[in-house]
Motif scaffolding. Structure first.
Motif, PDB file in Angstrom:
ATOM      1  N   LEU A 127     -44.016  -9.485  12.039  1.00  0.00           N
ATOM      2  CA  LEU A 127     -45.033  -9.655  11.021  1.00  0.00           C
ATOM      3  C   LEU A 127     -45.495 -11.109  11.132  1.00  0.00           C
ATOM      4  O   LEU A 127     -44.687 -12.030  10.973  1.00  0.00           O
ATOM      5  CB  LEU A 127     -44.472  -9.376   9.629  1.00  0.00           C
ATOM      6  CG  LEU A 127     -43.709  -8.055   9.432  1.00  0.00           C
ATOM      7  CD1 LEU A 127     -43.339  -7.878   7.960  1.00  0.00           C
ATOM      8  CD2 LEU A 127     -44.514  -6.870   9.923  1.00  0.00           C
ATOM      9  N   ARG A 145     -46.581 -15.632   3.579  1.00  0.00           N
ATOM     10  CA  ARG A 145     -45.245 -15.031   3.471  1.00  0.00           C
ATOM     11  C   ARG A 145     -45.236 -13.575   3.940  1.00  0.00           C
ATOM     12  O   ARG A 145     -44.530 -12.733   3.414  1.00  0.00           O
ATOM     13  CB  ARG A 145     -44.705 -15.148   2.044  1.00  0.00           C
ATOM     14  CG  ARG A 145     -44.545 -16.591   1.574  1.00  0.00           C
ATOM     15  CD  ARG A 145     -43.885 -16.681   0.224  1.00  0.00           C
ATOM     16  NE  ARG A 145     -43.787 -18.071  -0.237  1.00  0.00           N
ATOM     17  CZ  ARG A 145     -42.814 -18.925   0.101  1.00  0.00           C
ATOM     18  NH1 ARG A 145     -41.844 -18.520   0.908  1.00  0.00           N
ATOM     19  NH2 ARG A 145     -42.807 -20.154  -0.358  1.00  0.00           N
ATOM     20  N   ASN A 146     -46.085 -13.313   4.937  1.00  0.00           N
ATOM     21  CA  ASN A 146     -46.208 -11.978   5.549  1.00  0.00           C
ATOM     22  C   ASN A 146     -46.562 -10.897   4.532  1.00  0.00           C
ATOM     23  O   ASN A 146     -46.203  -9.724   4.703  1.00  0.00           O
ATOM     24  CB  ASN A 146     -44.925 -11.605   6.297  1.00  0.00           C
ATOM     25  CG  ASN A 146     -44.690 -12.500   7.499  1.00  0.00           C
ATOM     26  OD1 ASN A 146     -45.625 -12.838   8.211  1.00  0.00           O
ATOM     27  ND2 ASN A 146     -43.450 -12.903   7.712  1.00  0.00           N
ATOM     28  N   LEU A 178     -48.646  -8.092   2.698  1.00  0.00           N
ATOM     29  CA  LEU A 178     -49.409  -7.007   3.308  1.00  0.00           C
ATOM     30  C   LEU A 178     -50.837  -6.969   2.785  1.00  0.00           C
ATOM     31  O   LEU A 178     -51.081  -6.741   1.601  1.00  0.00           O
ATOM     32  CB  LEU A 178     -48.735  -5.666   2.993  1.00  0.00           C
ATOM     33  CG  LEU A 178     -47.420  -5.388   3.713  1.00  0.00           C
ATOM     34  CD1 LEU A 178     -46.546  -4.472   2.866  1.00  0.00           C
ATOM     35  CD2 LEU A 178     -47.674  -4.791   5.065  1.00  0.00           C
ATOM     36  N   GLY A 213     -39.917 -11.040  10.836  1.00  0.00           N
ATOM     37  CA  GLY A 213     -41.027 -11.659  10.121  1.00  0.00           C
ATOM     38  C   GLY A 213     -41.094 -13.137  10.462  1.00  0.00           C
ATOM     39  O   GLY A 213     -40.060 -13.822  10.479  1.00  0.00           O
ATOM     40  N   ASP A 234     -40.152 -16.022   5.163  1.00  0.00           N
ATOM     41  CA  ASP A 234     -39.771 -14.738   4.579  1.00  0.00           C
ATOM     42  C   ASP A 234     -40.089 -13.590   5.524  1.00  0.00           C
ATOM     43  O   ASP A 234     -41.044 -13.675   6.314  1.00  0.00           O
ATOM     44  CB  ASP A 234     -40.522 -14.502   3.263  1.00  0.00           C
ATOM     45  CG  ASP A 234     -40.200 -15.545   2.216  1.00  0.00           C
ATOM     46  OD1 ASP A 234     -39.021 -15.650   1.839  1.00  0.00           O
ATOM     47  OD2 ASP A 234     -41.123 -16.264   1.795  1.00  0.00           O
ATOM     48  N   PHE A 235     -39.308 -12.523   5.393  1.00  0.00           N
ATOM     49  CA  PHE A 235     -39.638 -11.318   6.152  1.00  0.00           C
ATOM     50  C   PHE A 235     -40.961 -10.746   5.664  1.00  0.00           C
ATOM     51  O   PHE A 235     -41.901 -10.565   6.432  1.00  0.00           O
ATOM     52  CB  PHE A 235     -38.525 -10.277   6.015  1.00  0.00           C
ATOM     53  CG  PHE A 235     -38.837  -8.994   6.733  1.00  0.00           C
ATOM     54  CD1 PHE A 235     -38.602  -8.871   8.086  1.00  0.00           C
ATOM     55  CD2 PHE A 235     -39.401  -7.916   6.061  1.00  0.00           C
ATOM     56  CE1 PHE A 235     -38.926  -7.701   8.769  1.00  0.00           C
ATOM     57  CE2 PHE A 235     -39.720  -6.750   6.725  1.00  0.00           C
ATOM     58  CZ  PHE A 235     -39.494  -6.645   8.082  1.00  0.00           C
ATOM     59  N   CYS A 236     -41.052 -10.453   4.367  1.00  0.00           N
ATOM     60  CA  CYS A 236     -42.302  -9.966   3.767  1.00  0.00           C
ATOM     61  C   CYS A 236     -42.158 -10.021   2.261  1.00  0.00           C
ATOM     62  O   CYS A 236     -41.228  -9.437   1.704  1.00  0.00           O
ATOM     63  CB  CYS A 236     -42.617  -8.547   4.226  1.00  0.00           C
ATOM     64  SG  CYS A 236     -44.089  -7.830   3.473  1.00  0.00           S
ATOM     65  N   SER A 237     -43.093 -10.717   1.607  1.00  0.00           N
ATOM     66  CA  SER A 237     -43.015 -10.894   0.155  1.00  0.00           C
ATOM     67  C   SER A 237     -43.646  -9.745  -0.619  1.00  0.00           C
ATOM     68  O   SER A 237     -43.677  -9.765  -1.846  1.00  0.00           O
ATOM     69  CB  SER A 237     -43.681 -12.215  -0.249  1.00  0.00           C
ATOM     70  OG  SER A 237     -45.043 -12.232   0.169  1.00  0.00           O
ATOM     71  N   ILE A 293     -33.881  -9.132   8.890  1.00  0.00           N
ATOM     72  CA  ILE A 293     -34.490  -9.553   7.628  1.00  0.00           C
ATOM     73  C   ILE A 293     -33.954 -10.909   7.184  1.00  0.00           C
ATOM     74  O   ILE A 293     -32.742 -11.135   7.151  1.00  0.00           O
ATOM     75  CB  ILE A 293     -34.184  -8.508   6.534  1.00  0.00           C
ATOM     76  CG1 ILE A 293     -34.601  -7.107   6.993  1.00  0.00           C
ATOM     77  CG2 ILE A 293     -34.864  -8.874   5.229  1.00  0.00           C
ATOM     78  CD1 ILE A 293     -33.855  -5.998   6.275  1.00  0.00           C
ATOM     79  N   CYS A 312     -37.601 -10.034   0.946  1.00  0.00           N
ATOM     80  CA  CYS A 312     -37.948  -8.695   1.440  1.00  0.00           C
ATOM     81  C   CYS A 312     -38.222  -7.864   0.190  1.00  0.00           C
ATOM     82  O   CYS A 312     -37.364  -7.151  -0.301  1.00  0.00           O
ATOM     83  CB  CYS A 312     -36.804  -8.115   2.269  1.00  0.00           C
ATOM     84  SG  CYS A 312     -37.184  -6.519   3.022  1.00  0.00           S
ATOM     85  N   GLY A 357     -42.452  -4.984   1.663  1.00  0.00           N
ATOM     86  CA  GLY A 357     -41.548  -5.413   2.735  1.00  0.00           C
ATOM     87  C   GLY A 357     -40.301  -4.567   2.782  1.00  0.00           C
ATOM     88  O   GLY A 357     -39.839  -4.148   3.851  1.00  0.00           O
TER      89      GLY A 357
END
Length: 270
Positions: free
Chosen positions: A20, A26-27, A29, A57, A61-64, A111, A115, A119
């Motif tokens: 990502l 912060r990745n 979407l 990611g 962060d992996f995905c917020s 991760i 997440c 995420g």
């Protein structure tokens, strides 16, 4: 909307590394990321040479979660995410989770950091989840007056008890990696994410890609549902596996361990 790619995918030694790639956000979407994840999944499903996928990611962060401001900028975007021709099939929002289940190789999510929300939905579609000790997890949709709608409910019913899933969803609480592992949301904890993921891949690719693909499909389809259909799939998938060249290669490698192992062929279409 920026033209910068949201997803980076590099294939190395038959392993697809999917990142990502929106670290400045912060990745989170947005519509472009939804579409690029969907396209990437479809491409990897068709590639019979790959043996595993590792999802990471970029950045802190992996995905917020969902980029609410971006997605809600147009009233048509929620409709684009939720629309489907057939009610029982996944829409665009759901495919970024459920799509990984249809990739016929092991998918490992590595991760770190946040997440949250979407995420967490993404990684629940993976087969295995490895997280750092400082990673945090949340079914965040409740904070926005929403319920999870990205397909993660399918995985939640397999990974944790119903009361745990309800509590996490209704409260939108943030939990740490230790609790996430206790609840069944993640598989392993490691602060050397890529090393841990690649070590798991190394164990998996010792085995026939057709047997691995068949096992993944068997459990994904039979973990819930009727006993009779589970038994039927066991027999049918085993027949398909036994007729593969990779089964014969695996048997030869197992019975000739003093010889160099024969390389596997591209897997069948599972």
């Amino acid at each position: 909307m920026s033209d910068k790619k949201r997803i980076e995918c590099v294939i190395k030694d038959q392993v697809a590394y999917v990142s990502l790639a929106r670290p400045d956000k912060r990745n989170a979407l947005d519509m472009a990321m939804f579409r690029e994840i969907d396209v990437t999944i479809k491409r990897l499903r068709k590639d019979r040479s790959i043996r595993a996928v590792i999802i990471t990611g970029r950045g802190e962060d992996f995905c917020s979660g969902l980029d609410v401001k971006s997605v809600m900028a147009s009233p048509k975007n929620p409709l684009r995410l939720l629309f489907k021709w057939l009610p029982w099939r996944s829409n665009l929002a759901q495919r970024v989770c459920t799509g990984w289940r249809r990739v016929p190789v092991p998918v490992i999510a590595a991760i770190h950091g946040r997440c949250w929300g979407g995420g967490l939905q993404i990684v629940l579609g993976a087969d295995f989840r490895i997280a750092t000790t400082d990673a945090t997890f949340s079914i965040m949709e409740g904070r926005w007056g929403l319920i999870p709608d990205m397909g993660g409910s399918l995985a939640l019913r397999e990974h944790c008890r119903a009361d745990v899933a309800k509590e996490l969803t209704m409260t939108a609480k943030i939990i740490n990696a230790e609790d996430a592992q206790k609840f069944g949301l993640i598989t392993h904890i490691s602060d050397n994410l890529i090393t841990a993921a690649e070590s798991q891949v190394a164990e998996l690719i010792k085995h026939s890609p057709d047997a691995v693909a068949g096992a993944k499909k068997l459990f994904n389809k039979s973990w819930t549902g009727s006993r009779g259909m589970a038994l039927l799939r066991e027999s049918w998938y085993q027949i398909r596996n036994l007729t593969s060249k990779n089964n014969r290669i695996k048997v030869w490698n197992q019975t000739h361990q003093n010889n160099p192992a024969k390389p596997f062929k591209n897997r069948k279409r599972w």
